[in-house]
Design a protein around this motif. Structure first.
Motif, PDB file in Angstrom:
ATOM      1  N   CYS A  37       0.837  -1.207   0.000  1.00 56.65           N
ATOM      2  CA  CYS A  37       0.000   0.000   0.000  1.00 56.65           C
ATOM      3  C   CYS A  37       0.869   1.254   0.000  1.00 56.65           C
ATOM      4  CB  CYS A  37      -0.923   0.009   1.214  1.00 56.65           C
ATOM      5  SG  CYS A  37      -2.274  -1.174   1.116  1.00 56.65           S
ATOM      6  N   GLU A  43      -4.840   2.528  -0.864  1.00 52.96           N
ATOM      7  CA  GLU A  43      -5.484   2.260   0.413  1.00 52.96           C
ATOM      8  C   GLU A  43      -5.665   0.750   0.578  1.00 52.96           C
ATOM      9  OE1 GLU A  43      -6.287   4.589   2.677  1.00 52.96           O
ATOM     10  OE2 GLU A  43      -5.445   6.124   1.350  1.00 52.96           O
ATOM     11  N   THR A  44      -5.694   0.295   1.820  1.00 50.02           N
ATOM     12  CA  THR A  44      -5.893  -1.124   2.107  1.00 50.02           C
ATOM     13  C   THR A  44      -7.200  -1.629   1.508  1.00 50.02           C
ATOM     14  OG1 THR A  44      -4.700  -0.834   4.174  1.00 50.02           O
ATOM     15  CG2 THR A  44      -5.953  -2.854   3.957  1.00 50.02           C
ATOM     16  N   GLY A  45      -8.236  -0.806   1.547  1.00 47.12           N
ATOM     17  CA  GLY A  45      -9.526  -1.194   0.986  1.00 47.12           C
ATOM     18  C   GLY A  45      -9.489  -1.420  -0.517  1.00 47.12           C
ATOM     19  N   THR A  46      -8.533  -0.821  -1.191  1.00 44.35           N
ATOM     20  CA  THR A  46      -8.333  -1.044  -2.622  1.00 44.35           C
ATOM     21  C   THR A  46      -7.418  -2.237  -2.843  1.00 44.35           C
ATOM     22  OG1 THR A  46      -8.577   1.314  -3.059  1.00 44.35           O
ATOM     23  CG2 THR A  46      -7.468   0.011  -4.756  1.00 44.35           C
ATOM     24  N   THR A  48      -6.630  -4.916  -0.844  1.00 48.29           N
ATOM     25  CA  THR A  48      -7.051  -6.258  -0.423  1.00 48.29           C
ATOM     26  C   THR A  48      -7.852  -6.994  -1.489  1.00 48.29           C
ATOM     27  OG1 THR A  48      -6.919  -5.636   1.905  1.00 48.29           O
ATOM     28  CG2 THR A  48      -8.274  -7.560   1.365  1.00 48.29           C
ATOM     29  N   PRO A  49      -8.893  -6.394  -2.085  1.00 50.45           N
ATOM     30  CA  PRO A  49      -9.613  -7.125  -3.138  1.00 50.45           C
ATOM     31  C   PRO A  49      -8.737  -7.407  -4.363  1.00 50.45           C
ATOM     32  CG  PRO A  49     -10.776  -5.085  -2.559  1.00 50.45           C
ATOM     33  CD  PRO A  49      -9.524  -5.122  -1.763  1.00 50.45           C
ATOM     34  N   LYS A  52      -6.724 -10.407  -3.536  1.00 46.46           N
ATOM     35  CA  LYS A  52      -7.560 -11.606  -3.546  1.00 46.46           C
ATOM     36  C   LYS A  52      -7.782 -12.096  -4.976  1.00 46.46           C
ATOM     37  CE  LYS A  52      -9.966 -10.988   0.831  1.00 46.46           C
ATOM     38  NZ  LYS A  52     -11.255 -10.771   1.506  1.00 46.46           N
TER      39      LYS A  52
END
Length: 122
Positions: A37, A43-46, A48-49, A52
């Motif tokens: 990041c 951002e972590t929210g961007t 992580t998916p 995955k």
């Protein structure tokens, strides 16, 4: 820039963001999600998916750090490492497609970096 990369990334089933993550991992894996990041200014929210999806595609592995279970370590899978030559050749393909020499490409990179960074950070 994303549009210029698309014809080269499409056959590899990667998005531009996934390409950037993979390149960063070639430069020193494993990395934590937090390190990725910071390096890619995401951002972590961007992130992580995105990670995955890369894991589902077999490009990366995600494992908990044995010394700190809160941290997730991201590494390239054998398949991901096998993509290195193809991915590292893309900047030269972009340079040729744009009809730029190496100096002009570096100037473009500096210009784009400047645009992407707010004046207050400079």
């Amino acid at each position: 820039m994303v549009r210029l990369h698309k014809p080269f990334l499409g056959p590899l089933d990667l998005t531009f963001s996934q390409y950037l993550v993979t390149l960063e991992l070639f430069n020193g894996a494993p990395l934590t999600v937090g390190e990725l990041c910071i390096r890619l200014d995401m951002e972590t929210g961007t992130m992580t998916p995105l990670l995955k999806r890369l894991e589902a595609a077999g490009v990366v592995t995600r494992t908990r750090d044995a010394s700190d279970e809160r941290r997730v370590l991201i590494d390239l899978s054998a398949h991901g490492r096998g993509m290195e030559e193809d991915l590292r050749s893309i900047p030269n393909k972009i340079r040729v497609a744009c009809q730029l020499n190496v100096d002009e490409l570096e100037e473009l990179r500096r210009t784009l970096d400047g645009i992407g960074r707010p004046a207050a950070e400079s």
